[in-house]
Write a protein that holds these residues in place. Structure first.
Motif, PDB file in Angstrom:
ATOM      1  N   UNK A 174       0.808  -1.206   0.000  1.00  0.00           N
ATOM      2  CA  UNK A 174       0.000   0.000   0.000  1.00  0.00           C
ATOM      3  C   UNK A 174       0.847   1.265   0.000  1.00  0.00           C
ATOM      4  N   UNK A 175       2.074   1.178   0.487  1.00  0.00           N
ATOM      5  CA  UNK A 175       2.972   2.340   0.472  1.00  0.00           C
ATOM      6  C   UNK A 175       3.862   2.358  -0.764  1.00  0.00           C
ATOM      7  N   UNK A 176       4.121   1.183  -1.317  1.00  0.00           N
ATOM      8  CA  UNK A 176       5.009   1.072  -2.483  1.00  0.00           C
ATOM      9  C   UNK A 176       4.141   0.657  -3.671  1.00  0.00           C
ATOM     10  N   UNK A 177       3.894   1.557  -4.612  1.00  0.00           N
ATOM     11  CA  UNK A 177       2.938   1.270  -5.688  1.00  0.00           C
ATOM     12  C   UNK A 177       3.351   0.119  -6.608  1.00  0.00           C
ATOM     13  N   UNK A 178       4.622  -0.219  -6.665  1.00  0.00           N
ATOM     14  CA  UNK A 178       5.085  -1.303  -7.553  1.00  0.00           C
ATOM     15  C   UNK A 178       4.668  -2.690  -7.083  1.00  0.00           C
ATOM     16  N   UNK A 179       4.312  -2.856  -5.831  1.00  0.00           N
ATOM     17  CA  UNK A 179       3.961  -4.178  -5.286  1.00  0.00           C
ATOM     18  C   UNK A 179       2.657  -4.661  -5.911  1.00  0.00           C
ATOM     19  N   UNK A 180       2.680  -5.867  -6.496  1.00  0.00           N
ATOM     20  CA  UNK A 180       1.482  -6.485  -7.076  1.00  0.00           C
ATOM     21  C   UNK A 180       0.867  -7.512  -6.123  1.00  0.00           C
ATOM     22  N   UNK A 181       1.699  -8.259  -5.418  1.00  0.00           N
ATOM     23  CA  UNK A 181       1.202  -9.181  -4.391  1.00  0.00           C
ATOM     24  C   UNK A 181       2.182  -9.139  -3.234  1.00  0.00           C
ATOM     25  N   UNK A 182       1.669  -9.419  -2.015  1.00  0.00           N
ATOM     26  CA  UNK A 182       2.481  -9.243  -0.813  1.00  0.00           C
ATOM     27  C   UNK A 182       2.023 -10.213   0.245  1.00  0.00           C
ATOM     28  N   UNK A 183       2.860 -11.164   0.589  1.00  0.00           N
ATOM     29  CA  UNK A 183       2.579 -12.126   1.659  1.00  0.00           C
ATOM     30  C   UNK A 183       3.820 -12.229   2.526  1.00  0.00           C
ATOM     31  N   UNK A 184       3.616 -12.318   3.817  1.00  0.00           N
ATOM     32  CA  UNK A 184       4.742 -12.539   4.709  1.00  0.00           C
ATOM     33  C   UNK A 184       4.245 -13.198   5.981  1.00  0.00           C
ATOM     34  N   UNK A 185       5.152 -13.902   6.655  1.00  0.00           N
ATOM     35  CA  UNK A 185       4.764 -14.540   7.897  1.00  0.00           C
ATOM     36  C   UNK A 185       5.865 -15.379   8.494  1.00  0.00           C
ATOM     37  N   UNK A 186       5.588 -15.813   9.709  1.00  0.00           N
ATOM     38  CA  UNK A 186       6.530 -16.647  10.456  1.00  0.00           C
ATOM     39  C   UNK A 186       6.467 -18.085   9.976  1.00  0.00           C
ATOM     40  N   UNK A 187       7.601 -18.720   9.924  1.00  0.00           N
ATOM     41  CA  UNK A 187       7.698 -20.124   9.575  1.00  0.00           C
ATOM     42  C   UNK A 187       6.994 -20.963  10.642  1.00  0.00           C
ATOM     43  N   UNK A 188       6.261 -21.975  10.203  1.00  0.00           N
ATOM     44  CA  UNK A 188       5.569 -22.859  11.145  1.00  0.00           C
ATOM     45  C   UNK A 188       6.277 -24.203  11.297  1.00  0.00           C
ATOM     46  N   UNK A 189       7.355 -24.416  10.567  1.00  0.00           N
ATOM     47  CA  UNK A 189       8.112 -25.659  10.636  1.00  0.00           C
ATOM     48  C   UNK A 189       9.093 -25.627  11.800  1.00  0.00           C
ATOM     49  N   UNK A 190       9.306 -26.786  12.418  1.00  0.00           N
ATOM     50  CA  UNK A 190      10.307 -26.864  13.489  1.00  0.00           C
ATOM     51  C   UNK A 190      11.589 -27.530  13.007  1.00  0.00           C
TER      52      UNK A 190
END
Length: 97
Positions: free
Chosen positions: A33-49
């Motif tokens: 939303x701040x960077x107009x070039x971004x088309x898709x955006x996903x991020x998160x913490x790894x759930x694997x141990x």
């Protein structure tokens, strides 16, 4: 389209609830939303141990290499990356799809 993948590894002794980490995650969440070039955006913490797993992932896409370059140089991205440098290392892969 260009896929931009980043895998982050927290430095030894740094935990997810460290205030620096919380600030870094918030900074990257806010980029959509701040960077107009971004088309898709996903991020998160790894759930694997698994011991070889990275801690945090960012998966994004851009129209072309030039859009990705503008994103990387964007002041908001630069500020977020500067936060992460204090407590993590990362690897990047960018590919066309």
């Amino acid at each position: 389209m260009i896929r931009h993948l980043v895998l982050f590894k927290l430095n030894e002794g740094v935990e997810r609830d460290d205030p620096r980490v919380v600030e870094g995650v918030a900074a990257f969440r806010a980029l959509d939303g701040k960077v107009p070039e971004i088309r898709s955006w996903e991020l998160g913490w790894n759930v694997s141990d698994r011991p070889d797993a990275y801690d945090f992932a960012l998966n994004s896409s851009f129209d072309d290499p030039e859009a990705l370059r503008r994103y990387v140089q964007h002041p908001e991205h630069q500020a977020g990356a500067a936060l992460w440098r204090a407590f993590a290392t990362w690897v990047v892969a960018d590919y066309a799809f």
